[in-house]
Design a protein around this motif. Structure first.
Motif, PDB file in Angstrom:
ATOM      1  N   GLN A  48       0.829  -1.209   0.000  1.00  0.00           N
ATOM      2  CA  GLN A  48       0.000   0.000   0.000  1.00  0.00           C
ATOM      3  C   GLN A  48       0.865   1.261   0.000  1.00  0.00           C
ATOM      4  O   GLN A  48       0.740   2.070  -0.914  1.00  0.00           O
ATOM      5  N   LEU A  67       3.972   1.462  -0.664  1.00  0.00           N
ATOM      6  CA  LEU A  67       4.835   1.482  -1.857  1.00  0.00           C
ATOM      7  C   LEU A  67       4.067   1.974  -3.066  1.00  0.00           C
ATOM      8  O   LEU A  67       4.575   2.733  -3.883  1.00  0.00           O
ATOM      9  N   THR A  68       2.833   1.515  -3.203  1.00  0.00           N
ATOM     10  CA  THR A  68       1.986   1.953  -4.308  1.00  0.00           C
ATOM     11  C   THR A  68       1.811   3.458  -4.273  1.00  0.00           C
ATOM     12  O   THR A  68       1.970   4.154  -5.289  1.00  0.00           O
ATOM     13  N   ALA A  69       1.507   3.951  -3.070  1.00  0.00           N
ATOM     14  CA  ALA A  69       1.284   5.386  -2.947  1.00  0.00           C
ATOM     15  C   ALA A  69       2.560   6.151  -3.246  1.00  0.00           C
ATOM     16  O   ALA A  69       2.545   7.193  -3.925  1.00  0.00           O
TER      17      ALA A  69
END
Lengths: 756, 208
Positions: free
Chosen positions: A542, A544-546
């Motif tokens: 999460q 990392l995605t952001a």
């Protein structure tokens, strides 16, 4: 009075040859004068027929004085005179002696005269008016046959002597049943009186009797020596023999008895002892005492005639022990009351007090020696016992590696056995007090141990402590010390003593066990993290995605001709924040994966629960479980290892999720509730199918799992961890249909001081 | 008309970052924290696509897809997922997902997927207009004309149609002419295409 009689009948050395044949008439004075004198000193005169030095007279004199001793000396003046007519016969002498006495006692008025034996009585009767006019006259030992024809006035009375042979014959018969008799006698009238008495006694039994009479002394002696053995020789009196020779009867008797072939019996006590076996005799002392008593009564005013005096009779059985032995007569045959003379006093009889004393002294010494010996032996035994006990103790203590020590709190000196010295590295010290004893304790442990010792001293109580010893070579040794404080009478500590044990091995094992436990817990943690890896990856994905999205957005901003720097700044700030969040996730995960020693520290259980929920967020989402946490407003202070407690909670939550998923519960709700009550309570409540009552304890056993794929390790390890924290983990009754796992932990003090 | 992208993710940070990126490329982005939020949001009918997080608390991405399809919502969907497991991917694609992206997602991949989704949405939108026109025309056909048309697009010759319907071949020709006229078909091929759009089942009508 025929002087010849006096001469022949009173032997010089016979102390009891008092029966005489004097017949005396005395002038009697009124005794009334005596009574009127009252308190005035009274005067008594005793006249003896014989010599002063005759033993018989001395015995009688002593016996007469016995009753008179009752009177004090100022009441009675007691005089004695000795006529001694045997040695000094003659009327002129007697008249002169009477005149002498009259003159002698003219100053003192004599109140009573006592005459002993015939001669003195005859003298007194004749000369009373010269000696003591009107004084009452008493007598003793005067032959009754002589007195029979006299008419005496009532101020004259006494103890007459009766010639009686029946007792001596009876005694002889008693000692020699069925015996025959031989009777010997002299030729004087007095001798014949005795012979007459024997003849009368044996009248009708003449056949039994052999008469040794009217012979010379030598003939008598010879006849006596030839008597048949079934005979007994009796002698009344032997004053003279057929040849007209006079004898001291005693001496005549001695000759006869010396060679007589049979036992001889006589009638005078003095003859017993000169060779005669015995006899029934006159009792001299008794006669004297009776005469003295009569004298006393006359002095008190009684008239002699009224005294009712009894005659003297030869009724005392008296025997010579040597003769009894000679003739083989048992003393058991003697009549009751028989007096036995010459009884060879045994060593005991002669010296009983010495013997007794000696025996007592010896006994005392023996007792003392025995006591000393016993004491010595006891001491030796005690010493041996002590030595043995010491050796045993030493053996036991060295075998058990028990160190002993005793500390004198007053002097600071101490004693410690070799094991103790070795264990705590004491060397040869024996002073320096508690400080010295505690010096080897590891610096890290010393403050605590000192506090424990201090408390024990203050309270006078027992103590129990575990600490490390740091030896000079750097070796560390674990010691378990137990002991007590002894108080003196005043309540102050007197001594401190105790034992020390090397528990290093024990500690090592404990540490091994602890390490294994930690390993197991760690394995379980790693395993559960493995199970959660998907969720945890999501947790990292999460941010990392952001971050990636943000970073690329920022790049595109910057690619523009006029980048919006404010936006870029905001984006970068987000990235930083997100990255930190991701770091925290990794941190948590790493903590779970780390294999570290358990570290107890003050914690708020709410924080632990929050961390767990963060870690499990993705898992909960994936499992489609809605989790409600009711953590309360108050801090739930505990002391614990956060990682291990997280592990416990993760386990509980994951189990709850698994249970609900497995049961296909459509609405999967989970509640974590913390309640601060008596201790800290944390309930994990699910809405799954619940746990059957019979499984509630089993699920905590190793290799027991309700999950098809479960290893059955999780809850078992959880419970171990919770116990390690001093708490409990149980299945409680759930409010709804699900399960409620209840964790209880002791509440830590608000100060947050960590426990060891 | 600007295309709308509905971004559904429970993680606000992810929404914020992806939203930023998409807006930067000129899209209109509407963020939703959960499936429920999306379903509750108004549907303006303009070109739109959905970026759905697969794993969300409550109703997840796949469940949402199913709900939407059931409700006739044909907006194309691009899935985002943390864990690319094959089963959920296959399920999503079968249910008509445009793409299935694994987080963290690269901007280009994301934009490409969104573009594709939006073009499909656009295509769907044009297609839907033609279908509506054909369906209007179909509605004007009589029953017999509808029957004749079905058999015609099924490729039957007139004689067979007459036989099948029990009418004269001549009558078939008249109906056929009217159908072509009413349907404004230029050719038989055009009529067949329209029948396909409208989902007319060729030869469905059973023989009389």
């Amino acid at each position: 009075l025929p002087s010849r009689d006096a001469r022949t009948t009173i032997p010089v050395r016979m102390h009891c040859s008092w029966p005489c044949r004097f017949l005396l008439l005395a002038a009697v004075l009124s005794s009334g004068l005596l009574a009127s004198e009252g308190a005035k000193q009274q005067v008594a005169l005793v006249i003896y027929s014989d010599s002063r030095i005759q033993p018989g007279m001395m015995i009688i004199d002593q016996a007469i004085r016995e009753p008179l001793a009752k009177l004090p000396a100022e009441r009675l003046a007691y005089f004695t005179e000795f006529l001694d007519t045997v040695h000094l016969p003659g009327k002129d002498y007697e008249d002169g002696f009477a005149a002498y006495l009259g003159e002698k006692y003219r100053q003192r008025r004599i109140d009573v005269i006592l005459c002993v034996r015939d001669a003195a009585f005859a003298f007194a009767l004749q000369h009373r008016d010269v000696i003591a006019p009107g004084a009452p006259l008493l007598y003793m030992g005067v032959a009754a046959q002589r007195l029979a024809g006299l008419h005496l006035s009532d101020d004259v009375a006494g103890l007459p002597m009766e010639i009686d042979v029946a007792p001596v014959v009876a005694l002889a018969r008693r000692l020699h049943p069925g015996t025959r008799f031989a009777v010997a006698g002299g030729c004087t009238p007095f001798d014949r009186q005795w012979l007459d008495a024997f003849r009368a006694e044996f009248a009708g039994h003449e056949a039994e009797v052999t008469w040794l009479v009217d012979r010379s002394l030598e003939e008598v002696v010879a006849a006596a020596a030839a008597l048949p053995s079934d005979t007994v020789l009796l002698i009344g009196y032997f004053g003279s023999d057929a040849l007209g020779r006079t004898f001291v009867p005693l001496h005549a008797g001695e000759q006869i008895f010396a060679t007589a072939s049979v036992p001889s019996y006589v009638c005078y006590s003095n003859v017993v002892g000169t060779g005669a076996t015995g006899g029934s005799v006159f009792d001299l002392e008794d006669a004297g005492r009776r005469a003295g008593a009569a004298l006393l009564r006359v002095l008190d005013g009684e008239r002699p005639a009224d005294l009712g005096l009894q005659p003297l009779r030869p009724v005392l059985p008296m025997l010579d022990a040597r003769q009894l032995r000679r003739w083989g007569i048992a003393e058991g045959a003697l009549p009751p009351g028989a007096r036995v003379i010459n009884r060879e006093t045994s060593f005991w009889q002669a010296y009983w007090h010495w013997i007794l004393g000696a025996v007592l002294v010896i006994a005392c010494q023996a007792a003392l020696i025995a006591a000393l010996l016993t004491g010595r032996r006891r001491l030796q035994r005690a010493q041996a016992g002590l030595l043995e006990s010491e050796q045993r103790m030493s053996l036991a203590t060295s075998a058990a590696s028990v160190g002993l020590w005793v500390l004198d709190l007053r002097s600071g000196g101490f004693w410690a056995n070799a094991t103790c010295r070795r264990l705590i590295g004491l060397g040869a010290d024996d002073s320096g007090g508690l400080a010295r004893l505690m010096a080897p304790i590891h610096p890290d442990d010393r403050p605590r141990s000192e506090a424990i010792a201090g408390q024990a001293l203050q309270a006078g109580a027992d103590f129990d402590d575990e600490f490390r010893i740091l030896l000079p070579d750097g070796t560390v040794r674990w010691i378990h010390a137990r002991g007590r404080v002894e108080l003196a009478g005043d309540g102050k500590p007197l001594r401190m003593l105790g034992v020390v044990l090397d528990i290093s091995e024990h500690k090592r094992m404990e540490q091994d066990i602890e390490r294994h436990r930690l390993d197991l817990a760690h394995l379980a943690r790693v395993s559960s993290l493995g199970e959660l890896s998907g969720s945890l990856a999501h947790e990292l994905n999460q941010p990392l995605t952001a971050i990636l999205g943000n970073a690329q957005a920022a790049l595109r901003h910057l690619d523009r001709p006029e980048p919006d720097m404010a936006e870029v700044h905001e984006i970068l700030s987000d990235i930083v924040r997100l990255d930190k969040g991701a770091g925290e996730v990794i941190q948590r995960m790493r903590a779970m994966l780390r294999k570290e020693d358990s570290v107890m520290r003050p914690l708020d259980l709410r924080t632990v629960v929050e961390d767990v929920l963060l870690m499990l967020r993705s898992h909960l989402v994936a499992a489609n479980v809605a989790c409600v946490s009711e953590l309360g407003a108050l801090p739930a202070r505990i002391s614990g290892d956060p990682v291990q407690l997280q592990q416990v909670l993760i386990n509980l939550v994951v189990n709850a999720c698994d249970a609900m998923c497995a049961a296909g519960v459509p609405e999967r709700r989970l509640c974590i509730r913390i309640v601060v009550e008596d201790g800290i309570r944390c309930d994990v409540i699910d809405h799954g199918p619940g746990i059957p009552p019979e499984q509630r304890e089993r699920i905590f056993e190793t290799f027991v799992s309700l999950k098809p794929s479960g290893l059955g390790m999780g809850l078992s390890i959880c419970r171990t961890i919770v116990h390690q924290h001093g708490g409990s983990l149980v299945v409680a009754d759930a409010p709804g249909e699900g399960a409620c796992l209840r964790l209880r932990l002791p509440q830590a003090r608000p100060s947050g001081a960590a426990e060891r | 008309m600007t295309a709308t992208i509905h971004l559904v993710d429970d993680d606000a940070d992810v929404r914020r970052a992806l939203g930023r990126l998409l807006r930067l490329h000129g899209y209109r982005v509407v963020e939703h924290g959960s499936a429920a939020d999306l379903l509750a949001a108004p549907h303006d009918g303009g070109p739109a696509c959905l970026l759905l997080d697969l794993a969300m608390p409550g109703v997840g991405g796949l469940a949402l897809q199913a709900v939407m399809r059931q409700a006739g919502d044909q907006r194309p969907i691009v899935f985002l997922t943390g864990e690319g497991d094959i089963a959920s991917c296959a399920g999503a694609m079968k249910a008509g997902a445009v793409d299935y992206l694994t987080k963290p997602v690269d901007a280009d991949a994301l934009l490409d997927a969104v573009d594709r989704a939006l073009s499909r949405a656009a295509a769907d939108s044009a297609n839907r207009h033609q279908v509506l026109a054909v369906e209007e025309r179909l509605a004007e056909l009589t029953g017999r004309e509808r029957q004749v048309m079905e058999l015609v697009v099924a490729g039957r010759p007139n004689k067979q149609i007459a036989h099948a319907l029990g009418i004269a071949e001549k009558t078939v020709k008249i109906h056929r002419g009217r159908v072509m006229q009413k349907m404004a078909a230029d050719s038989l091929a055009d009529l067949v295409r329209m029948a396909g759009l409208a989902g007319v089942d060729p030869g469905r009508t059973p023989p009389a």
